[in-house]
Scaffold this active site. Structure first.
Site, PDB file in Angstrom:
ATOM      1  N   LYS A   1      87.017  49.508 -23.173  1.00 58.81           N
ATOM      2  CA  LYS A   1      87.391  49.505 -24.594  1.00 58.81           C
ATOM      3  C   LYS A   1      86.328  48.813 -25.465  1.00 58.81           C
ATOM      4  O   LYS A   1      86.185  49.129 -26.640  1.00 58.81           O
ATOM      5  CB  LYS A   1      88.743  48.817 -24.789  1.00 58.81           C
ATOM      6  CG  LYS A   1      89.921  49.646 -24.299  1.00 58.81           C
ATOM      7  CD  LYS A   1      91.233  48.957 -24.628  1.00 58.81           C
ATOM      8  CE  LYS A   1      92.411  49.700 -24.044  1.00 58.81           C
ATOM      9  NZ  LYS A   1      93.694  49.107 -24.394  1.00 58.81           N
TER      10      LYS A   1
ATOM     11  N   GLY B   1      98.736  34.652 -23.377  1.00 57.76           N
ATOM     12  CA  GLY B   1      97.556  35.395 -22.953  1.00 57.76           C
ATOM     13  C   GLY B   1      96.474  35.365 -24.009  1.00 57.76           C
ATOM     14  O   GLY B   1      96.757  35.104 -25.195  1.00 57.76           O
ATOM     15  N   ALA B   2      95.218  35.586 -23.560  1.00 57.95           N
ATOM     16  CA  ALA B   2      94.099  35.609 -24.503  1.00 57.95           C
ATOM     17  C   ALA B   2      93.062  36.639 -24.048  1.00 57.95           C
ATOM     18  O   ALA B   2      91.857  36.431 -24.185  1.00 57.95           O
ATOM     19  CB  ALA B   2      93.483  34.213 -24.618  1.00 57.95           C
TER      20      ALA B   2
ATOM     21  N   ASN C   1      97.148  30.227 -23.230  1.00 58.17           N
ATOM     22  CA  ASN C   1      96.478  30.928 -22.122  1.00 58.17           C
ATOM     23  C   ASN C   1      96.004  29.962 -21.055  1.00 58.17           C
ATOM     24  O   ASN C   1      95.622  28.829 -21.337  1.00 58.17           O
ATOM     25  CB  ASN C   1      95.265  31.711 -22.656  1.00 58.17           C
ATOM     26  CG  ASN C   1      94.773  32.739 -21.661  1.00 58.17           C
ATOM     27  OD1 ASN C   1      95.591  33.459 -21.072  1.00 58.17           O
ATOM     28  ND2 ASN C   1      93.474  32.825 -21.441  1.00 58.17           N
TER      29      ASN C   1
ATOM     30  N   THR D   1      93.262  30.146 -19.287  1.00 61.34           N
ATOM     31  CA  THR D   1      91.877  29.781 -19.622  1.00 61.34           C
ATOM     32  C   THR D   1      91.866  29.467 -21.124  1.00 61.34           C
ATOM     33  O   THR D   1      91.752  30.366 -21.964  1.00 61.34           O
ATOM     34  CB  THR D   1      90.916  30.951 -19.301  1.00 61.34           C
ATOM     35  OG1 THR D   1      91.174  31.385 -17.963  1.00 61.34           O
ATOM     36  CG2 THR D   1      89.463  30.551 -19.445  1.00 61.34           C
TER      37      THR D   1
HETATM   38  P1  NAP Z   1      92.954  41.243 -19.877  1.00 61.98           P
HETATM   39  O1  NAP Z   1      92.029  41.318 -21.028  1.00 61.98           O
HETATM   40  O2  NAP Z   1      92.402  41.274 -18.499  1.00 61.98           O
HETATM   41  O3  NAP Z   1      93.830  39.885 -20.059  1.00 61.98           O
HETATM   42  C1  NAP Z   1      94.693  39.465 -19.049  1.00 61.98           C
HETATM   43  C2  NAP Z   1      95.444  38.203 -19.507  1.00 61.98           C
HETATM   44  O4  NAP Z   1      96.395  37.851 -18.489  1.00 61.98           O
HETATM   45  C3  NAP Z   1      94.548  36.991 -19.697  1.00 61.98           C
HETATM   46  O5  NAP Z   1      95.070  36.183 -20.715  1.00 61.98           O
HETATM   47  C4  NAP Z   1      94.684  36.278 -18.345  1.00 61.98           C
HETATM   48  O6  NAP Z   1      94.455  34.874 -18.384  1.00 61.98           O
HETATM   49  C5  NAP Z   1      96.140  36.504 -18.055  1.00 61.98           C
HETATM   50  N1  NAP Z   1      96.426  36.379 -16.636  1.00 61.98           N
HETATM   51  C6  NAP Z   1      96.134  37.282 -15.666  1.00 61.98           C
HETATM   52  N2  NAP Z   1      96.562  36.814 -14.468  1.00 61.98           N
HETATM   53  C7  NAP Z   1      97.121  35.596 -14.707  1.00 61.98           C
HETATM   54  C8  NAP Z   1      97.764  34.615 -13.886  1.00 61.98           C
HETATM   55  N3  NAP Z   1      97.906  34.800 -12.564  1.00 61.98           N
HETATM   56  N4  NAP Z   1      98.251  33.500 -14.456  1.00 61.98           N
HETATM   57  C9  NAP Z   1      98.125  33.311 -15.798  1.00 61.98           C
HETATM   58  N5  NAP Z   1      97.533  34.187 -16.632  1.00 61.98           N
HETATM   59  C10 NAP Z   1      97.049  35.314 -16.086  1.00 61.98           C
HETATM   60  O7  NAP Z   1      94.043  42.408 -19.915  1.00 61.98           O
HETATM   61  P2  NAP Z   1      94.611  43.209 -21.171  1.00 61.98           P
HETATM   62  O8  NAP Z   1      93.838  44.456 -21.342  1.00 61.98           O
HETATM   63  O9  NAP Z   1      94.764  42.297 -22.327  1.00 61.98           O
HETATM   64  O10 NAP Z   1      96.058  43.664 -20.603  1.00 61.98           O
HETATM   65  C11 NAP Z   1      97.053  42.689 -20.396  1.00 61.98           C
HETATM   66  C12 NAP Z   1      98.391  43.357 -20.093  1.00 61.98           C
HETATM   67  O11 NAP Z   1      98.790  44.166 -21.181  1.00 61.98           O
HETATM   68  C13 NAP Z   1      98.385  44.274 -18.872  1.00 61.98           C
HETATM   69  O12 NAP Z   1      99.584  44.037 -18.173  1.00 61.98           O
HETATM   70  C14 NAP Z   1      98.372  45.662 -19.474  1.00 61.98           C
HETATM   71  O13 NAP Z   1      98.972  46.633 -18.619  1.00 61.98           O
HETATM   72  C15 NAP Z   1      99.218  45.443 -20.715  1.00 61.98           C
HETATM   73  N6  NAP Z   1      98.983  46.415 -21.793  1.00 61.98           N
HETATM   74  C16 NAP Z   1     100.040  47.161 -22.234  1.00 61.98           C
HETATM   75  C17 NAP Z   1      99.837  48.079 -23.259  1.00 61.98           C
HETATM   76  C18 NAP Z   1     100.990  48.922 -23.743  1.00 61.98           C
HETATM   77  O14 NAP Z   1     100.738  49.911 -24.437  1.00 61.98           O
HETATM   78  N7  NAP Z   1     102.219  48.575 -23.448  1.00 61.98           N
HETATM   79  C19 NAP Z   1      98.578  48.233 -23.851  1.00 61.98           C
HETATM   80  C20 NAP Z   1      97.512  47.437 -23.397  1.00 61.98           C
HETATM   81  C21 NAP Z   1      97.741  46.524 -22.349  1.00 61.98           C
HETATM   82  P3  NAP Z   1      92.969  34.279 -18.179  1.00 61.98           P
HETATM   83  O15 NAP Z   1      92.264  34.502 -19.477  1.00 61.98           O
HETATM   84  O16 NAP Z   1      93.212  32.847 -17.873  1.00 61.98           O
HETATM   85  O17 NAP Z   1      92.355  35.036 -17.037  1.00 61.98           O
END
Ligand code: NAP
Length: 300
Positions: free
Chosen positions: A75, A136-137, A160, A162
């Site tokens: 993205k 989350g961040a 978050n 991190t």
């Molecule tokens: P991303 O940029 O990789 O961000 C992931 C986030 O989750 C970060 O804040 C990360 O924290 C946190 N995280 C991951 N594992 C963790 C753990 N074990 N403990 C604590 N925090 C944790 O991903 P993204 O693209 O934002 O997507 C995030 C979620 O949104 C996914 O589940 C995705 O499927 C969903 N989503 C849904 C839609 C929809 O249309 N419904 C659209 C987009 C995304 P750190 O920064 O500390 O690593």
């Protein structure tokens, strides 16, 4: 036998580039839309390796695709390959939708608008003056934090693991969007499970989970601990849609909160992308029919 005549030389081509794409449900939205609207079109998941991203994008333009979606992990990377981007992409730094017109690539981001549309329709509430906590961040947190500020939120906390990533998003919003916004104080960045964080969660009007914590297959995990008692009975919105009810949503439901999952956001970001590609507005009647079937499909 029955001959399959759905695809021919006039079929409108759209698709999704990303990696992985195996579990995407976006083809269900778009291919059903083509069918419902009587358009000869198709939407294909197109798994793309990082080294092939630029070639894939040029290939889609050369092959006459009218547009495509972009998902994880491209993205951000897609933005440098586009000829023009809209205001939303400029602000968010990410695009999830590309329209191809006369060989030129136009970038859009429909995630934020999709979220706001889904939130309003599902909850009947809005963000004006509200205390919002975002868990989350990552990329989604950034998009939704910016959107809720644009929608007039009064107080926003980004929580978050991190913390530096929460600090970066908060800083960006405070520097670029705070003036003229409805924010009563600067956006806060907090670590999970501190006393201040638990207080913020217990005082919030709206909690949005954008972490992947609790997503299938790790369905027993929650991004907040048991100390959070949802005292203010906030609306809790989890962008995860698999499972339909995450551990976080179950915890919040047990405390009497209104809960919503991310299926609506997924649906409306897709609807907006389709409207951009086909230069049309989808009627409420079509939306109603499709959303009912699509949401049921996700729960099956
Ligand atoms: P991303 O940029 O990789 O961000 C992931 C986030 O989750 C970060 O804040 C990360 O924290 C946190 N995280 C991951 N594992 C963790 C753990 N074990 N403990 C604590 N925090 C944790 O991903 P993204 O693209 O934002 O997507 C995030 C979620 O949104 C996914 O589940 C995705 O499927 C969903 N989503 C849904 C839609 C929809 O249309 N419904 C659209 C987009 C995304 P750190 O920064 O500390 O690593």
């Amino acid at each position: 036998m029955v001959l399959d005549k759905r695809i021919d030389g006039r079929t409108v081509l759209t698709g999704l580039i990303g990696n992985p794409v195996e579990h995407t449900v976006s083809p269900v939205i778009h291919n059903s839309l083509f069918l419902l609207m009587g358009i000869n079109g198709v939407y294909l998941p197109l798994k793309t390796e990082e080294t092939g991203l630029e070639a894939a994008v040029k290939g889609l333009a050369a092959l006459g695709f009218v547009g495509f979606n972009v998902t994880i992990p491209y993205k951000e990377a897609i933005c440098s390959l586009l000829d023009e981007v809209d205001e939303e992409v400029r602000l968010l730094g990410t695009a999830n939708t590309v329209k191809i017109l006369d060989g030129r690539l136009y970038g859009y981001n429909t995630d934020g608008k999709g979220f706001v549309t889904a939130f309003r329709k599902q909850t009947g509430a809005d963000f004006a003056g509200k205390k919002v906590c975002i868990l989350g961040a990552g990329g989604t947190a950034r998009t939704l934090a910016i959107k809720v500020v644009q929608e007039g939120a009064g107080q926003v906390c980004i929580i978050n693991r991190t913390v530096s990533k929460a600090v970066e998003i908060a800083g960006y919003i405070n520097d670029t969007l705070r003036a003229g916004s409805g924010l009563r104080e600067p956006v806060l960045s907090l670590a999970p499970d501190t006393k201040r964080t638990i207080e913020a969660l217990n005082e919030s009007d709206i909690i949005i989970n954008t972490t992947s914590v609790g997503m299938y297959p790790d369905i027993g995990a929650s991004p907040v601990d048991e100390g959070v008692d949802f005292a203010s009975r906030p609306i809790v919105y989890d962008v995860i849609y698999n499972p339909a009810r995450t551990r976080l949503l179950s915890m919040a439901h047990e405390k009497g909160c209104s809960i919503y999952n991310g299926a609506g956001m997924l649906f409306y970001q897709g609807i907006r992308a389709f409207e951009i590609w086909m230069d049309t507005l989808i009627s409420d009647d079509v939306l109603q029919k499709l959303s009912t079937s699509f949401l049921k499909h996700l729960e099956d």
